[in-house]
Design a protein around this motif. Sequence first.
Motif, PDB file in Angstrom:
ATOM      1  N   GLU A   1      48.339 -29.052  45.362  1.00  0.00           N
ATOM      2  CA  GLU A   1      48.051 -28.574  46.712  1.00  0.00           C
ATOM      3  C   GLU A   1      48.905 -29.299  47.752  1.00  0.00           C
ATOM      4  O   GLU A   1      49.348 -28.701  48.743  1.00  0.00           O
ATOM      5  CB  GLU A   1      46.564 -28.747  47.015  1.00  0.00           C
ATOM      6  N   ARG A   2      49.173 -30.600  47.545  1.00  0.00           N
ATOM      7  CA  ARG A   2      50.048 -31.337  48.460  1.00  0.00           C
ATOM      8  C   ARG A   2      51.463 -30.775  48.412  1.00  0.00           C
ATOM      9  O   ARG A   2      52.124 -30.626  49.449  1.00  0.00           O
ATOM     10  CB  ARG A   2      50.069 -32.817  48.095  1.00  0.00           C
ATOM     11  N   LEU A   3      51.935 -30.459  47.210  1.00  0.00           N
ATOM     12  CA  LEU A   3      53.257 -29.862  47.091  1.00  0.00           C
ATOM     13  C   LEU A   3      53.318 -28.514  47.793  1.00  0.00           C
ATOM     14  O   LEU A   3      54.308 -28.186  48.459  1.00  0.00           O
ATOM     15  CB  LEU A   3      53.621 -29.689  45.606  1.00  0.00           C
ATOM     16  N   THR A   4      52.250 -27.736  47.651  1.00  0.00           N
ATOM     17  CA  THR A   4      52.207 -26.431  48.303  1.00  0.00           C
ATOM     18  C   THR A   4      52.219 -26.577  49.821  1.00  0.00           C
ATOM     19  O   THR A   4      52.924 -25.846  50.529  1.00  0.00           O
ATOM     20  CB  THR A   4      50.959 -25.652  47.851  1.00  0.00           C
ATOM     21  N   THR A   5      51.446 -27.543  50.324  1.00  0.00           N
ATOM     22  CA  THR A   5      51.405 -27.777  51.770  1.00  0.00           C
ATOM     23  C   THR A   5      52.782 -28.164  52.303  1.00  0.00           C
ATOM     24  O   THR A   5      53.239 -27.654  53.334  1.00  0.00           O
ATOM     25  CB  THR A   5      50.389 -28.877  52.104  1.00  0.00           C
ATOM     26  N   GLU A   6      53.470 -29.074  51.590  1.00  0.00           N
ATOM     27  CA  GLU A   6      54.811 -29.475  52.002  1.00  0.00           C
ATOM     28  C   GLU A   6      55.786 -28.310  51.877  1.00  0.00           C
ATOM     29  O   GLU A   6      56.685 -28.141  52.712  1.00  0.00           O
ATOM     30  CB  GLU A   6      55.295 -30.654  51.157  1.00  0.00           C
TER      31      GLU A   6
ATOM     32  N   THR B   1      61.948 -19.029  47.246  1.00  0.00           N
ATOM     33  CA  THR B   1      60.590 -18.672  46.869  1.00  0.00           C
ATOM     34  C   THR B   1      59.678 -19.881  47.024  1.00  0.00           C
ATOM     35  O   THR B   1      60.142 -21.031  47.106  1.00  0.00           O
ATOM     36  CB  THR B   1      60.532 -18.188  45.410  1.00  0.00           C
ATOM     37  N   LEU B   2      58.378 -19.646  47.028  1.00  0.00           N
ATOM     38  CA  LEU B   2      57.429 -20.743  47.182  1.00  0.00           C
ATOM     39  C   LEU B   2      57.537 -21.726  46.025  1.00  0.00           C
ATOM     40  O   LEU B   2      57.414 -22.942  46.221  1.00  0.00           O
ATOM     41  CB  LEU B   2      56.003 -20.189  47.289  1.00  0.00           C
ATOM     42  N   ASP B   3      57.763 -21.243  44.819  1.00  0.00           N
ATOM     43  CA  ASP B   3      57.907 -22.139  43.672  1.00  0.00           C
ATOM     44  C   ASP B   3      59.101 -23.065  43.852  1.00  0.00           C
ATOM     45  O   ASP B   3      59.026 -24.268  43.564  1.00  0.00           O
ATOM     46  CB  ASP B   3      58.067 -21.325  42.385  1.00  0.00           C
ATOM     47  N   VAL B   4      60.226 -22.511  44.309  1.00  0.00           N
ATOM     48  CA  VAL B   4      61.408 -23.345  44.537  1.00  0.00           C
ATOM     49  C   VAL B   4      61.117 -24.373  45.621  1.00  0.00           C
ATOM     50  O   VAL B   4      61.489 -25.551  45.509  1.00  0.00           O
ATOM     51  CB  VAL B   4      62.611 -22.472  44.931  1.00  0.00           C
ATOM     52  N   ARG B   5      60.421 -23.949  46.669  1.00  0.00           N
ATOM     53  CA  ARG B   5      60.115 -24.884  47.756  1.00  0.00           C
ATOM     54  C   ARG B   5      59.148 -25.971  47.287  1.00  0.00           C
ATOM     55  O   ARG B   5      59.203 -27.100  47.757  1.00  0.00           O
ATOM     56  CB  ARG B   5      59.539 -24.114  48.954  1.00  0.00           C
ATOM     57  N   ARG B   6      58.243 -25.654  46.362  1.00  0.00           N
ATOM     58  CA  ARG B   6      57.367 -26.700  45.800  1.00  0.00           C
ATOM     59  C   ARG B   6      58.218 -27.755  45.094  1.00  0.00           C
ATOM     60  O   ARG B   6      57.951 -28.950  45.196  1.00  0.00           O
ATOM     61  CB  ARG B   6      56.370 -26.093  44.817  1.00  0.00           C
ATOM     62  N   ALA B   7      59.228 -27.286  44.351  1.00  0.00           N
ATOM     63  CA  ALA B   7      60.106 -28.240  43.661  1.00  0.00           C
ATOM     64  C   ALA B   7      60.877 -29.087  44.666  1.00  0.00           C
ATOM     65  O   ALA B   7      61.039 -30.297  44.488  1.00  0.00           O
ATOM     66  CB  ALA B   7      61.063 -27.482  42.740  1.00  0.00           C
ATOM     67  N   LEU B   8      61.351 -28.441  45.743  1.00  0.00           N
ATOM     68  CA  LEU B   8      62.070 -29.187  46.772  1.00  0.00           C
ATOM     69  C   LEU B   8      61.157 -30.154  47.508  1.00  0.00           C
ATOM     70  O   LEU B   8      61.600 -31.199  48.014  1.00  0.00           O
ATOM     71  CB  LEU B   8      62.690 -28.204  47.779  1.00  0.00           C
TER      72      LEU B   8
ATOM     73  N   GLU C   1      55.245 -25.170  52.260  1.00  0.00           N
ATOM     74  CA  GLU C   1      55.061 -24.184  53.328  1.00  0.00           C
ATOM     75  C   GLU C   1      55.717 -24.609  54.636  1.00  0.00           C
ATOM     76  O   GLU C   1      55.911 -23.780  55.533  1.00  0.00           O
ATOM     77  CB  GLU C   1      53.571 -23.924  53.526  1.00  0.00           C
ATOM     78  N   LYS C   2      56.076 -25.894  54.747  1.00  0.00           N
ATOM     79  CA  LYS C   2      56.755 -26.373  55.943  1.00  0.00           C
ATOM     80  C   LYS C   2      58.266 -26.139  55.876  1.00  0.00           C
ATOM     81  O   LYS C   2      58.950 -26.264  56.880  1.00  0.00           O
ATOM     82  CB  LYS C   2      56.496 -27.866  56.145  1.00  0.00           C
ATOM     83  N   LEU C   3      58.758 -25.841  54.697  1.00  0.00           N
ATOM     84  CA  LEU C   3      60.200 -25.679  54.509  1.00  0.00           C
ATOM     85  C   LEU C   3      60.633 -24.255  54.858  1.00  0.00           C
ATOM     86  O   LEU C   3      59.819 -23.321  54.797  1.00  0.00           O
ATOM     87  CB  LEU C   3      60.579 -25.996  53.058  1.00  0.00           C
ATOM     88  N   PRO C   4      61.892 -24.052  55.220  1.00  0.00           N
ATOM     89  CA  PRO C   4      62.398 -22.701  55.497  1.00  0.00           C
ATOM     90  C   PRO C   4      62.161 -21.780  54.310  1.00  0.00           C
ATOM     91  O   PRO C   4      62.274 -22.200  53.148  1.00  0.00           O
ATOM     92  CB  PRO C   4      63.902 -22.932  55.735  1.00  0.00           C
TER      93      PRO C   4
END
Length: 405
Positions: free
Chosen positions: A216-221, A230-237, A223-226
Amino acid sequence: MIETDSTHQPIVVDDVDADWLLALCEDAETESRRAERRRLRYALHWAHLHPADPADAAKGHVEHAGGDGTPDVEEFTADPLGAAFQITTHAARQLISDALDLHHRLPRTWARVEALEVPAWRARRIAQATSQLTAGQAAEVDQVLAAKAHTCGHRLIDRAIADATQAPEQIDAEVIDRTSWGVRLFHGPMAGPGRWVGSSILEITGDTADLTQLYERLTTEAEKLPDADTLDVRRALAVRHLGTGARPRVRLYVHTDQSGLDDDTLGVGSVERLGPLSVQRIKDWVGHSAVTVVPVIRMDRTDAVDRHDPPAWMREQVILRDQHCVFPWCATDARSCDLDHVIPYDDGGATSPLNLAPLCRHHHRAKTRRRWRYRREPDGTYTWTGPHGRRYRVTRAGTVQFPQE
């Protein structure tokens, strides 16, 4: 293109019609199942030929190859089998483990493998999924899955395991059992669409609540990224944003021309354990971290030192020269290995690059206990002789077995 059918008659594949070709495919599947069954049979018999000696077992010198209810085998049993099959010792140990589990813990599934009704790879999937269960729990899973083993996938296997392990008397033990918890990092190179050599995999098994909170912390972070990715890629970033903000320390062993790091030219370097990597990606990594530049090491040095442990330059030279454990078919990275005196130091062997070789801890012990012996050839290759007299040549390109005399 010429093949042979099940009666060993030559077939010109390009000349057969569709119906005949499908029949040949069915024959090929049967032959594949027979070949994999043969490998399991050989592995099982090999294990039974090498039971653990009670005196060695008392010292802990055994291999616990299978699960609960299977016999222990003597230490280093997997090494000659792996060399014969031209696979790593780890893969051979897994093959022995699966064979023991199927024979002793999953007899119904094993019977279907023997009858060629279930391909070995499906049976081995069940064996590996149940390896941590008690013998009784494995028997329950076997009773449920054996009839479906020719089609069952991970979901059905997981459900059968859950049913077998969630008996009321087991629940308390399950809560506190952390034996399967851990964190593993897998580096590339990884091939496939959309993947680049700098990708790695972090696998975590732990408390459900803790991991859910981390996700959930990864998801929250994320969602702040451009949202260009995709959301999965942004979770990794987002992983890089979970730290404390301190300057990261990254340890990479990079081999490249330093001039490529100093300008904007395109180029490719090499990162140990990862493989080829663009200079731009290397610059991106090291640009945010503390960097230590190590001077080029002369690879032609052969001078010896009058002590057992090699100096840092010598260790680095041997690591760069051989790159991995020099046991047949072993791919353990040299930086994770022991440096072994090919001719033992106590027997007059010099501490010199010409008498040192990287061996992973397991194969170092196999050599030290006289189960295997080897020598370094003038051309830099290694000749190994196993406990049954079979000989292998290890080169930078791979391992070759000598013909039996």
